[in-house]
Design a protein around this motif. Structure first.
Motif, PDB file in Angstrom:
ATOM      1  N   ASP A  53      26.146  39.962  46.038  1.00 15.21           N
ATOM      2  CA  ASP A  53      25.346  40.488  47.136  1.00 15.21           C
ATOM      3  C   ASP A  53      23.961  39.852  47.124  1.00 15.21           C
ATOM      4  N   ALA A  54      23.456  39.523  48.297  1.00  9.99           N
ATOM      5  CA  ALA A  54      22.112  38.953  48.423  1.00  9.99           C
ATOM      6  C   ALA A  54      21.590  39.267  49.814  1.00  9.99           C
ATOM      7  N   PRO A  55      20.290  39.514  49.948  1.00 14.13           N
ATOM      8  CA  PRO A  55      19.719  39.815  51.263  1.00 14.13           C
ATOM      9  C   PRO A  55      20.030  38.710  52.273  1.00 14.13           C
ATOM     10  N   GLY A  56      20.384  39.126  53.492  1.00 12.88           N
ATOM     11  CA  GLY A  56      20.657  38.166  54.550  1.00 12.88           C
ATOM     12  C   GLY A  56      22.048  37.575  54.522  1.00 12.88           C
ATOM     13  N   HIS A  57      22.874  37.994  53.556  1.00 12.21           N
ATOM     14  CA  HIS A  57      24.225  37.451  53.431  1.00 12.21           C
ATOM     15  C   HIS A  57      25.248  38.584  53.392  1.00 12.21           C
ATOM     16  N   ARG A  58      26.472  38.249  53.774  1.00 10.27           N
ATOM     17  CA  ARG A  58      27.550  39.231  53.701  1.00 10.27           C
ATOM     18  C   ARG A  58      27.950  39.439  52.239  1.00 10.27           C
ATOM     19  N   LYS A  59      28.144  40.679  51.872  1.00  6.74           N
ATOM     20  CA  LYS A  59      28.590  40.979  50.508  1.00  6.74           C
ATOM     21  C   LYS A  59      29.976  40.388  50.297  1.00  6.74           C
ATOM     22  N   LEU A  60      30.147  39.726  49.162  1.00  4.04           N
ATOM     23  CA  LEU A  60      31.410  39.081  48.822  1.00  4.04           C
ATOM     24  C   LEU A  60      32.116  39.868  47.729  1.00  4.04           C
ATOM     25  N   VAL A  61      33.350  40.266  47.968  1.00  2.00           N
ATOM     26  CA  VAL A  61      34.198  40.907  46.961  1.00  2.00           C
ATOM     27  C   VAL A  61      35.375  39.982  46.709  1.00  2.00           C
ATOM     28  N   THR A  62      35.515  39.513  45.484  1.00  3.90           N
ATOM     29  CA  THR A  62      36.549  38.530  45.210  1.00  3.90           C
ATOM     30  C   THR A  62      36.947  38.558  43.741  1.00  3.90           C
ATOM     31  N   HIS A  63      37.882  37.699  43.349  1.00  2.00           N
ATOM     32  CA  HIS A  63      38.297  37.505  41.959  1.00  2.00           C
ATOM     33  C   HIS A  63      38.183  36.016  41.629  1.00  2.00           C
ATOM     34  N   LEU A  64      38.146  35.701  40.339  1.00  2.00           N
ATOM     35  CA  LEU A  64      38.440  34.366  39.849  1.00  2.00           C
ATOM     36  C   LEU A  64      39.658  34.479  38.939  1.00  2.00           C
ATOM     37  N   PHE A  65      40.725  33.777  39.303  1.00  2.00           N
ATOM     38  CA  PHE A  65      41.992  33.842  38.572  1.00  2.00           C
ATOM     39  C   PHE A  65      42.120  32.670  37.601  1.00  2.00           C
ATOM     40  N   ASN A  66      42.769  32.921  36.464  1.00  2.00           N
ATOM     41  CA  ASN A  66      43.022  31.869  35.489  1.00  2.00           C
ATOM     42  C   ASN A  66      44.094  30.916  36.002  1.00  2.00           C
ATOM     43  N   GLN A  67      43.777  29.633  36.065  1.00  2.00           N
ATOM     44  CA  GLN A  67      44.796  28.647  36.421  1.00  2.00           C
ATOM     45  C   GLN A  67      45.947  28.711  35.418  1.00  2.00           C
ATOM     46  N   GLY A  68      47.164  28.551  35.935  1.00  2.00           N
ATOM     47  CA  GLY A  68      48.335  28.513  35.069  1.00  2.00           C
ATOM     48  C   GLY A  68      48.880  29.854  34.649  1.00  2.00           C
ATOM     49  N   ASP A  69      48.278  30.945  35.105  1.00  2.00           N
ATOM     50  CA  ASP A  69      48.797  32.259  34.737  1.00  2.00           C
ATOM     51  C   ASP A  69      50.203  32.456  35.304  1.00  2.00           C
ATOM     52  N   PRO A  70      51.125  33.039  34.532  1.00  2.00           N
ATOM     53  CA  PRO A  70      52.516  33.168  34.997  1.00  2.00           C
ATOM     54  C   PRO A  70      52.697  34.101  36.181  1.00  2.00           C
ATOM     55  N   TYR A  71      51.699  34.927  36.504  1.00  2.00           N
ATOM     56  CA  TYR A  71      51.868  35.892  37.592  1.00  2.00           C
ATOM     57  C   TYR A  71      51.123  35.501  38.874  1.00  2.00           C
ATOM     58  N   LEU A  72      50.635  34.265  38.944  1.00  2.00           N
ATOM     59  CA  LEU A  72      49.895  33.848  40.137  1.00  2.00           C
ATOM     60  C   LEU A  72      50.751  33.935  41.402  1.00  2.00           C
ATOM     61  N   GLN A  73      52.048  33.682  41.282  1.00  2.00           N
ATOM     62  CA  GLN A  73      52.920  33.681  42.455  1.00  2.00           C
ATOM     63  C   GLN A  73      53.536  35.045  42.744  1.00  2.00           C
ATOM     64  N   SER A  74      53.280  36.025  41.870  1.00  2.00           N
ATOM     65  CA  SER A  74      53.921  37.329  42.078  1.00  2.00           C
ATOM     66  C   SER A  74      52.962  38.476  41.779  1.00  2.00           C
ATOM     67  N   ASP A  75      51.682  38.264  42.037  1.00  2.00           N
ATOM     68  CA  ASP A  75      50.675  39.303  41.833  1.00  2.00           C
ATOM     69  C   ASP A  75      51.116  40.598  42.511  1.00  2.00           C
ATOM     70  N   VAL A  76      51.131  41.686  41.774  1.00  2.00           N
ATOM     71  CA  VAL A  76      51.650  42.947  42.310  1.00  2.00           C
ATOM     72  C   VAL A  76      50.831  43.451  43.496  1.00  2.00           C
ATOM     73  N   VAL A  77      49.562  43.006  43.627  1.00  2.00           N
ATOM     74  CA  VAL A  77      48.743  43.465  44.752  1.00  2.00           C
ATOM     75  C   VAL A  77      48.489  42.357  45.773  1.00  2.00           C
ATOM     76  N   PHE A  78      49.179  41.206  45.638  1.00  2.00           N
ATOM     77  CA  PHE A  78      49.154  40.129  46.646  1.00  2.00           C
ATOM     78  C   PHE A  78      47.760  39.515  46.816  1.00  2.00           C
ATOM     79  N   GLY A  79      46.931  39.521  45.753  1.00  2.00           N
ATOM     80  CA  GLY A  79      45.533  39.147  45.901  1.00  2.00           C
ATOM     81  C   GLY A  79      45.194  37.700  45.624  1.00  2.00           C
ATOM     82  N   VAL A  80      46.150  36.865  45.181  1.00  2.00           N
ATOM     83  CA  VAL A  80      45.824  35.510  44.741  1.00  2.00           C
ATOM     84  C   VAL A  80      45.657  34.565  45.927  1.00  2.00           C
ATOM     85  N   LYS A  81      44.601  33.722  45.843  1.00  2.00           N
ATOM     86  CA  LYS A  81      44.407  32.632  46.800  1.00  2.00           C
ATOM     87  C   LYS A  81      44.112  31.367  45.996  1.00  2.00           C
TER      88      LYS A  81
END
Length: 290
Positions: A224-252
């Protein structure tokens, strides 16, 4: 064989929608009338037995009973695991602004976590030491000074502080700020994959539908910063075995980072007081104008 719905069935829907016509708040009127139309359409499509409908009511009742208002929020978990949270997220971030992509908020955020200095270690439990650092910039490339990065992650046992009574309060949580150049640095441990809580109604739903409860390893960020839209996000570990089947569909794909091995002699170790080998991940966040 096509099922013919009776006029009486359609009339029930029309009566309820009409009863809502005088709702004073115009937006609430739209929301409620649409909810009735779609809920009634669902009931007409699946034609539940009375026993099935009471089972659905029990499921929702049990879901509410699993919510404690702070750490355990079973309704958010239900929304996440049905993909609704990501759909709401997509609808609310349609603009192609060049900003960092968003993802789900999740049910484990706790406000008021410790303010931490640049490069301060937020890990009070064991794990593979890591340094996550980079810059926060606006879409035109200018640095965003004084941006607040609110961060949280699980310990190596797959649980968050607050969720796990064995962890110190504030473990693996913190609020960091960018410097005049927009730079931030976080000492932590490498995130691990973990299952969402499966001891409640959402867990039973996942089991009944043949789904696993696992999330790929990630760090949560709210920037969050003044004058900008608040960003809610994740950083995912490359190569994780669950990247293609995240139970909450959150991976990009744009939100994946590599944790590269670095020796204790690395200049970053000296700069940030890291006394052994560690993993380094770099990521630059881009904030959209408000």
């Amino acid at each position: 064989m096509e099922i013919k719905h009776t006029d009486a069935e359609a009339a029930i829907t029309e009566q309820v929608v009409a009863r809502l016509a005088d709702t004073p708040d115009a937006r609430l009127k739209v929301l409620m009338q649409a909810l009735v139309r779609h809920l009634h359409a669902y009931v007409r499509e699946v034609e539940p037995t009375e026993e099935e409908w009471f089972a659905a009511i029990r499921f929702l009742t049990e879901t509410g009973k699993m919510c404690d208002g702070l750490v355990r929020q079973e309704f958010i978990l239900l929304s996440d695991t049905l993909g609704v949270s990501m759909l709401v997220d997509a609808i609310n971030h349609r603009q192609a602004s060049g900003a960092t992509e968003t993802t789900v908020f999740g049910p484990f955020y706790i406000p008021g976590m410790p303010e931490r200095g640049c490069g301060e270690n937020m890990a009070e439990t064991p794990g593979t030491p890591a340094l996550v650092h980079g810059y926060v910039r606006a879409t035109d490339g200018t640095p965003v000074a004084g941006a607040v990065l609110d961060i949280w992650q699980t310990a190596e046992n797959g649980m968050y502080s607050g969720q796990d009574p064995g962890q110190p309060a504030g473990n693996l949580r913190g609020r960091y700020r960018t410097d005049a150049e927009g730079y931030y640095a976080i000492r932590t441990i490498v995130p691990v994959s973990y299952p969402v809580p499966a001891d409640g109604p959402v867990g039973r739903m996942l089991q009944a539908t043949g789904r696993h409860p696992w999330r790929p390893a990630h760090l949560h960020f709210m920037v969050d910063a003044p004058g900008h839209r608040k960003l809610v996000t994740h950083l995912f570990n490359q190569g994780d075995p669950y990247l293609q089947s995240d139970v909450v569909f959150g991976v990009k794909p744009s939100l994946q980072v590599a944790y590269e091995a670095r020796p204790a002699t690395d200049a970053l170790a000296s700069r940030f007081g890291i006394d052994g080998p560690f993993r380094e991940a770099r990521y630059d966040f881009v904030l959209a104008s408000r």
